[in-house]
Motif scaffolding. Structure first.
Motif, PDB file in Angstrom:
ATOM      1  N   ARG A 363       0.804  -1.215   0.000  1.00 24.73           N
ATOM      2  CA  ARG A 363       0.000   0.000   0.000  1.00 24.73           C
ATOM      3  C   ARG A 363       0.844   1.275   0.000  1.00 24.73           C
ATOM      4  O   ARG A 363       0.326   2.355  -0.276  1.00 24.73           O
ATOM      5  CB  ARG A 363      -0.962  -0.025   1.202  1.00 24.73           C
ATOM      6  CG  ARG A 363      -1.881  -1.245   1.185  1.00 24.73           C
ATOM      7  CD  ARG A 363      -3.113  -1.049   1.997  1.00 24.73           C
ATOM      8  NE  ARG A 363      -2.945  -1.101   3.424  1.00 24.73           N
ATOM      9  CZ  ARG A 363      -3.029  -2.199   4.172  1.00 24.73           C
ATOM     10  NH1 ARG A 363      -3.233  -3.378   3.591  1.00 24.73           N
ATOM     11  NH2 ARG A 363      -2.900  -2.140   5.467  1.00 24.73           N
ATOM     12  N   HIS A 364       2.132   1.136   0.329  1.00 24.94           N
ATOM     13  CA  HIS A 364       3.024   2.302   0.324  1.00 24.94           C
ATOM     14  C   HIS A 364       4.375   1.922  -0.294  1.00 24.94           C
ATOM     15  O   HIS A 364       5.411   1.960   0.380  1.00 24.94           O
ATOM     16  CB  HIS A 364       3.219   2.837   1.751  1.00 24.94           C
ATOM     17  CG  HIS A 364       1.963   3.349   2.379  1.00 24.94           C
ATOM     18  ND1 HIS A 364       1.485   4.622   2.173  1.00 24.94           N
ATOM     19  CD2 HIS A 364       1.066   2.732   3.188  1.00 24.94           C
ATOM     20  CE1 HIS A 364       0.357   4.778   2.843  1.00 24.94           C
ATOM     21  NE2 HIS A 364       0.077   3.652   3.468  1.00 24.94           N
ATOM     22  N   TYR A 367       7.323   4.346   0.128  1.00 22.71           N
ATOM     23  CA  TYR A 367       8.047   4.286   1.394  1.00 22.71           C
ATOM     24  C   TYR A 367       9.128   3.202   1.357  1.00 22.71           C
ATOM     25  O   TYR A 367      10.225   3.385   1.900  1.00 22.71           O
ATOM     26  CB  TYR A 367       7.086   3.991   2.550  1.00 22.71           C
ATOM     27  CG  TYR A 367       6.094   5.093   2.871  1.00 22.71           C
ATOM     28  CD1 TYR A 367       6.114   6.311   2.191  1.00 22.71           C
ATOM     29  CD2 TYR A 367       5.135   4.932   3.854  1.00 22.71           C
ATOM     30  CE1 TYR A 367       5.211   7.315   2.478  1.00 22.71           C
ATOM     31  CE2 TYR A 367       4.224   5.932   4.166  1.00 22.71           C
ATOM     32  CZ  TYR A 367       4.262   7.121   3.481  1.00 22.71           C
ATOM     33  OH  TYR A 367       3.367   8.105   3.782  1.00 22.71           O
ATOM     34  N   GLU A 403       2.428   5.985   7.837  1.00 28.11           N
ATOM     35  CA  GLU A 403       1.542   5.004   7.200  1.00 28.11           C
ATOM     36  C   GLU A 403       0.317   4.736   8.072  1.00 28.11           C
ATOM     37  O   GLU A 403      -0.815   4.620   7.574  1.00 28.11           O
ATOM     38  CB  GLU A 403       2.339   3.716   6.952  1.00 28.11           C
ATOM     39  CG  GLU A 403       1.528   2.535   6.452  1.00 28.11           C
ATOM     40  CD  GLU A 403       1.061   1.633   7.574  1.00 28.11           C
ATOM     41  OE1 GLU A 403      -0.072   1.130   7.468  1.00 28.11           O
ATOM     42  OE2 GLU A 403       1.805   1.449   8.554  1.00 28.11           O
ATOM     43  N   ASP A 406      -1.986   7.607   7.641  1.00 29.22           N
ATOM     44  CA  ASP A 406      -2.634   7.478   6.329  1.00 29.22           C
ATOM     45  C   ASP A 406      -3.780   6.466   6.386  1.00 29.22           C
ATOM     46  O   ASP A 406      -4.879   6.717   5.875  1.00 29.22           O
ATOM     47  CB  ASP A 406      -1.619   7.012   5.273  1.00 29.22           C
ATOM     48  CG  ASP A 406      -0.815   8.157   4.699  1.00 29.22           C
ATOM     49  OD1 ASP A 406      -1.264   9.300   4.808  1.00 29.22           O
ATOM     50  OD2 ASP A 406       0.265   7.889   4.146  1.00 29.22           O
ATOM     51  N   GLU A 407      -3.498   5.319   6.991  1.00 30.48           N
ATOM     52  CA  GLU A 407      -4.505   4.261   7.070  1.00 30.48           C
ATOM     53  C   GLU A 407      -5.736   4.734   7.847  1.00 30.48           C
ATOM     54  O   GLU A 407      -6.877   4.464   7.459  1.00 30.48           O
ATOM     55  CB  GLU A 407      -3.891   3.025   7.745  1.00 30.48           C
ATOM     56  CG  GLU A 407      -2.735   2.415   6.997  1.00 30.48           C
ATOM     57  CD  GLU A 407      -3.158   1.330   6.023  1.00 30.48           C
ATOM     58  OE1 GLU A 407      -4.158   0.651   6.274  1.00 30.48           O
ATOM     59  OE2 GLU A 407      -2.470   1.174   4.981  1.00 30.48           O
ATOM     60  N   ARG A 428       1.494  -3.507   3.886  1.00 28.24           N
ATOM     61  CA  ARG A 428       1.530  -2.053   4.081  1.00 28.24           C
ATOM     62  C   ARG A 428       2.761  -1.432   3.412  1.00 28.24           C
ATOM     63  O   ARG A 428       2.633  -0.572   2.544  1.00 28.24           O
ATOM     64  CB  ARG A 428       1.522  -1.721   5.580  1.00 28.24           C
ATOM     65  CG  ARG A 428       0.259  -2.178   6.300  1.00 28.24           C
ATOM     66  CD  ARG A 428       0.424  -2.083   7.805  1.00 28.24           C
ATOM     67  NE  ARG A 428      -0.750  -2.547   8.520  1.00 28.24           N
ATOM     68  CZ  ARG A 428      -1.657  -1.750   9.085  1.00 28.24           C
ATOM     69  NH1 ARG A 428      -1.506  -0.444   9.011  1.00 28.24           N
ATOM     70  NH2 ARG A 428      -2.686  -2.245   9.730  1.00 28.24           N
ATOM     71  N   ILE A 429       3.957  -1.849   3.836  1.00 26.38           N
ATOM     72  CA  ILE A 429       5.200  -1.284   3.282  1.00 26.38           C
ATOM     73  C   ILE A 429       6.124  -2.390   2.768  1.00 26.38           C
ATOM     74  O   ILE A 429       6.611  -2.326   1.644  1.00 26.38           O
ATOM     75  CB  ILE A 429       5.948  -0.434   4.340  1.00 26.38           C
ATOM     76  CG1 ILE A 429       5.084   0.740   4.805  1.00 26.38           C
ATOM     77  CG2 ILE A 429       7.271   0.084   3.765  1.00 26.38           C
ATOM     78  CD1 ILE A 429       5.708   1.558   5.918  1.00 26.38           C
TER      79      ILE A 429
END
Length: 434
Positions: A363-364, A367, A403, A406-407, A428-429
């Motif tokens: 999702r990132h 990053y 993050e 953001d979430e 996530r990352i």
């Protein structure tokens, strides 16, 4: 009566806290400057090592903090005047250098701010003057930032405090649009997090100006000064490790400035107010903490050799490729383009979320690329001390925290669609890890 109601609707009282509330905000307000100085005095020639011997740490710290002359030594009038001149140069360059004006994202009062795009031109002008000076007068002519490092850091801290206070106090005057997270009524917290969303003087936007110009370009100048100091000590040249750090960080800075429009969709610009948190991050933390590896290499002159140089280059450019490619996919998609025919899901809000390409991996992904580059900046320092890896550790914590913010915002924004999206893009990352 309707005007008052409209203003109250636009600027509701903030109900919750981040950063553990006022106590957390106070802690970070004190800890950021303290950490900046600690990284200097804990990793410098004058302190006796990086870090100094453990049995000398407490006696040295205790005697320094209790000595008025030590506190006075943090202030350097010459460095402060030079810092003010640098900041003024950035302001003048903003107004004088040509640049396009672009619209930012729509804010909640229905308007869009206009931003002038000329940060990269300011960078090129700064680099031209700097390298012209070094070419004409030699590396010795640009070691003054290294020689007055503490004074420059103190001047940047003073500017951060001034801007944080000024923006907090002026937010109470006039019809200001406040940040949704900075209107708690607690002065310590609101000063730290930023009360006004977009403090401006006419068309001059204070937040976006500080985000890219005086601190980010100063980071490049600090690195160049450190390389010059090493060159003077070595006679003329610099080590391959210093060359790599200088190359990587100047490339990163130039890339960020060249892609200036991309910042206007970031949380810093669209959501956060401008307070001490962003001011001290932009003006003090970025130039004086992010340059730690180059400062270490001034006195610890590591020669990597071709094999290690190649490995570090691969790590950096892998990170850079992921970072730039992921951001390119996102920016194209936000601008209505989809050249790679990436898959996406529709949401009830009428917007779309990418579910393939780099944004289908995690999702990132930007990053992830950022963290790989951060690792590459530290690898040239070797493995004799963990201190030069502070940036990697700090940046990991920072990006995980960002993050999570953001979430949380996306869950509020998209509701059930966000839960559906997180099932499609699980990580996530770090793919298969987090």
């Amino acid at each position: 009566m309707s005007v008052a109601k409209t203003k109250a609707d636009l600027n509701p009282r903030t109900q919750g806290y981040e950063f553990l509330g006022p106590l957390g905000a106070l802690f970070i307000t004190l800890a950021v400057p303290a950490t900046t100085y600690a990284l200097y005095f804990g990793c410098s020639e004058s302190s006796g090592g990086c870090p100094p011997a453990l049995d000398t740490l407490w006696p040295t710290l205790s005697s320094s903090l209790s000595d008025p002359e030590w506190w006075q030594s943090l202030w350097d009038t010459k460095a402060s005047l030079m810092y003010l001149a640098w900041y003024a140069f950035c302001v003048v360059a903003y107004f004088v250098l040509p640049g396009d004006w672009i619209e930012g994202t729509q804010i909640r009062d229905g308007t869009r701010k206009m931003y002038k795009i000329n940060a990269f031109s300011t960078f090129l002008l700064s680099m031209g003057i700097t390298f012209g000076l070094i070419w004409r007068f030699g590396a010795q002519s640009f070691t003054f930032i290294y020689e007055h490092w503490v004074g420059f850091a103190t001047a940047a801290l003073a500017m951060s405090i001034f801007q944080g206070l000024a923006c907090y106090l002026t937010s109470f005057h006039g019809d200001k649009l406040l940040a949704l997270g900075g209107n708690t009524g607690n002065p310590i917290y609101d000063f730290f997090i930023g009360r006004e969303l977009n403090p401006s003087i006419g068309l001059f936007d204070v937040k976006s100006f500080n985000e890219l110009r005086p601190g980010l370009i100063l980071w490049a100048l600090v690195d160049i000064s450190l390389a010059c100091e090493q060159a003077v000590r070595r006679g003329s040249n610099i080590t391959d490790s210093m060359a790599l750090v200088l190359f990587f960080q100047l490339l990163y800075i130039a890339d960020g400035l060249y892609n200036e429009p991309a910042i206007f969709t970031t949380m810093d610009i669209t959501t956060d107010g401008f307070g001490f948190m962003l001011a001290v991050g932009d003006l003090l933390w970025v130039p004086f903490v992010y340059s730690l590896q180059a400062r270490y290499l001034v006195s610890h002159q590591v020669e990597l050799g071709p094999v290690w140089c190649a490995i570090v280059l691969v790590v950096n450019f892998t990170g850079y490729y992921i970072f730039r490619s992921a951001n390119g996919e996102k920016n194209d998609f936000r601008n209505g383009k989809n050249p790679k025919n990436l898959r996406y899901m529709d949401t009830a809000r009428g917007t779309k979320l990418l579910t393939s390409g780099w944004w289908g991996v995690c999702r990132h992904p930007n990053y992830l690329g950022d963290l790989l580059m951060a690792l590459a900046w530290s690898l040239p320092t070797g493995f004799e001390t963990p201190i030069t890896y502070f940036y990697v550790a700090y940046f990991t914590v920072l990006l995980i925290h960002r993050e999570l913010r953001d979430e949380e915002n996306c869950e509020k924004k998209y509701g059930a669609d966000w839960h559906k999206y997180t099932k499609l893009v699980k990580y996530r990352i770090f793919p298969y890890i987090y």
